[in-house]
Scaffold this motif. Sequence first.
Motif, mmCIF file in Angstrom:
data_model
loop_
_atom_site.group_PDB
_atom_site.id
_atom_site.type_symbol
_atom_site.label_atom_id
_atom_site.label_comp_id
_atom_site.label_asym_id
_atom_site.label_seq_id
_atom_site.Cartn_x
_atom_site.Cartn_y
_atom_site.Cartn_z
ATOM 1 N N TYR A 1 10.947 -2.832 -0.240
ATOM 2 C CA TYR A 1 10.128 -1.617 -0.355
ATOM 3 C C TYR A 1 9.905 -1.253 -1.823
ATOM 4 N N ASP B 1 2.080 -1.738 -5.843
ATOM 5 C CA ASP B 1 1.061 -0.703 -5.658
ATOM 6 C C ASP B 1 0.815 0.073 -6.947
ATOM 7 N N ASP C 1 9.463 -9.626 9.903
ATOM 8 C CA ASP C 1 9.370 -8.168 10.032
ATOM 9 C C ASP C 1 9.323 -7.433 8.696
ATOM 10 N N ARG C 2 9.241 -8.198 7.595
ATOM 11 C CA ARG C 2 9.215 -7.541 6.284
ATOM 12 C C ARG C 2 8.051 -6.572 6.169
ATOM 13 N N LYS D 1 8.310 -3.444 8.386
ATOM 14 C CA LYS D 1 9.313 -2.493 7.903
ATOM 15 C C LYS D 1 8.843 -1.752 6.654
ATOM 16 N N VAL D 2 8.194 -2.486 5.758
ATOM 17 C CA VAL D 2 7.695 -1.846 4.533
ATOM 18 C C VAL D 2 6.632 -0.799 4.892
ATOM 19 N N ALA E 1 6.296 0.743 7.790
ATOM 20 C CA ALA E 1 6.945 1.857 8.495
ATOM 21 C C ALA E 1 7.549 2.829 7.480
ATOM 22 N N ARG E 2 8.195 2.266 6.495
ATOM 23 C CA ARG E 2 8.821 3.093 5.458
ATOM 24 C C ARG E 2 7.780 3.855 4.648
ATOM 25 N N ALA E 3 6.690 3.182 4.283
ATOM 26 C CA ALA E 3 5.648 3.833 3.488
ATOM 27 C C ALA E 3 5.009 4.977 4.273
ATOM 28 N N LYS F 1 6.430 6.712 6.648
ATOM 29 C CA LYS F 1 7.425 7.777 6.734
ATOM 30 C C LYS F 1 7.446 8.587 5.438
ATOM 31 N N LEU G 1 -0.269 -0.593 -0.027
ATOM 32 C CA LEU G 1 0.326 0.397 0.877
ATOM 33 C C LEU G 1 -0.567 1.617 0.977
#
Lengths: 566, 151
Positions: free
Chosen positions: A455, A462, B30-31, B34-35, B37-39, B41, B130
């Motif tokens: 992340y 970004d 699933d990377r 998951k990224v 989903a986190r963004a 959130k 993102l």
Amino acid sequence: MSSLFNDNSLKRIAEAYEKYEKELVPEWLKKLPERMEEFNTLSWIPVKRIYTPLDIKDHDYMEKLGFPGEYPFTRGIHATMYRARLWTMRMFSGFGGPEETNKRLLFLIKHGETGLSLAFDYPTLIGIDPDDPMAEGEVGIVGVSVPTILDMDIIFRNIDMSAVTTNMTINPPAPVLLSFYVAVAESKGVPRYKIGGTTQNDPLKEFIAQKSYVFPPEPAVKVAMDLIEWSIKNIPKWNPISISGYHIREAGSTAVQELAFTIADGIEYVRQLTARGLDVDEFAPRLSFFWDSHINFFEEIAKFRAARRMWAKIMRDWFGARKKRSLWMRFHTQTAGVSLMAQQPWINIVRTAIEALAAVLGGTQSLHTNSFDEPFRVPSEFAAKIALRTQQIIAYETGVVDTIDPCGGSYFVEWLTDEIEERAWKYIDRIERMGGMLEAVKKGFPQREIAEASYRFQQEVDARKRVIVGVNMFVEEEEEDIRKVPLLEFNQEEIEERQKQRVKRIRSERDRARWNTALSNLKRAASRGENIMPYVLEAVKAKATIGEIMSALKEVYGVYVEPPIY
Amino acid sequence: MSSLQSISEEIKAKRPFKVLVAKLGIDGHDRGAKVIARALKDAGFEVVYTGIRQTPEQVVMSAIQEDVDVIGISILSGAHIHHVKKLMEKLREIGADDIPVVVGGTIPLVDIEPLKKMGVKEVFLPGSSLKTIVETIRSLAREKRIKEKLL
């Protein structure tokens, strides 16, 4: 400790360094500031302006580096390295059914590939048959469909199984695929001692990253250890496990995490095998590793060097291995799939070349180079050939193979090797305190660390703190380049139907009594905790399918369901 | 409109946008999911992440039970045409095809049009930022609530 440098020369360098940083650099910075406040590797290790003997002033050459073929093997596991034998050029290949894949393997062999590597489709990876409802639409897409011994036989038509080594990227169903391979080789008259290759068979990283798990962690590890124990006794040239950092890295870890988690996986396996009463020197020489080679060039080279040094130390000092071969970290490398971009896809060729070069400078034993069209589909012949030729250029044109570990002695590379090693040890200490990797995985520790890192990386992309050419810099609005990529075409629906029909035919034609006995014996052996390998081998010879064998094992071991954490 | 229904819709209008992030098919990559989903959130969405190996039926059921504004599908197995077609059929069958669907993953350009013809609102290729993904999903969620007269 004996330093490479004497006190007097270090003193002179320190004085000059101070002058450089305090006088010269500020003068230049006034005229032209540096492009970034901070320079970092992909593991967020800060990189300094310049490295000098001061950064490795306590470096004891014999302790840290030594000679290739000698402890701690930092410079390479073989005394002569690529001067004697180049790495194995092993292209990960497979799509459609066994016929398509056989044709691709013959094509790559014709163009100079020196080892084989099979990519399986998703149904095979998770051990279900092509006519299982979950397999619908997935047969033959990301790799070859191999539900039965007959499929394996077709893949190896016109290929000499006594002369070639084959890697199989397979995990929970590894006993099944290995049994297919051994049975087919035997049917061709290949003696067991000549059967060579690798099964990935690394269950822990399935929970951490690759996610083609089937059984829960404990039985998954048990099955993998069964395969290793059987292999070292029955097919001594086989590498029964490839302890893999690749998928951990692709899932978003840093280089340091890749190194630490993979070595921690390795430690867990060594403990499991010694707990079975095996002598460490009996199995350690057959353990092999698998790394990613990413785009941050020197960090990757340093990672490979640190990996060899750490493993040698662990095997010698923690596990008391005495044989030299037990201390070797032999590894395969693949260039980073995640570094390939859909935008301006042709430039992926350049990325792959740089990553492949890092792997070679890092001393890999075997290498796969990705094809530039892989952000879209499995590679075309054209793209795969360019990828193979990339390795051949490095091997035969560049001269980087002429001397061993040419980066050794670089102040930066030596400092970075030490730094990566130190950071990896810290992770390993934490994992040890949790009770080892099996426990750490069950707690979700590496999973969370990777999610954090991936992340953070994406946020930096970004924010354009991380540049990706064609993605966040030098962007082209038109997608013309992408449209020019000649993608591999095959009729997936037709292949799926063919695979379904074949598996049905095999089920109807086999000796039912032999099949039935083989499967019930397998189930009984599994529930008694026996080594399942001989029973799986008999089941595949009795024409049991991958789905049937895996279902029998699932009945005994259960099925893992992952808590969805992000 | 019963008063009970209007109260529940009032509550729905005020709650944050809700997204289902789902891995359709049997690939384990699933990377990306998951990224994203986190963004989402972090951008204030309520996120339900299904985990891997979901069938179209399971995704539709989760979307309905969780009452989501948008469905985000992640596929890196190359089986996107097959699975998304089934998903869209299931949504229509159950009358939930007002939930916008977006798809991301390793998808050849030639497959974008077919996916959009099936009713997919947007397709994100590797390299999508993102920000673009989050803002597209936000505007689709807003559109849906405006249609439902909840905004």
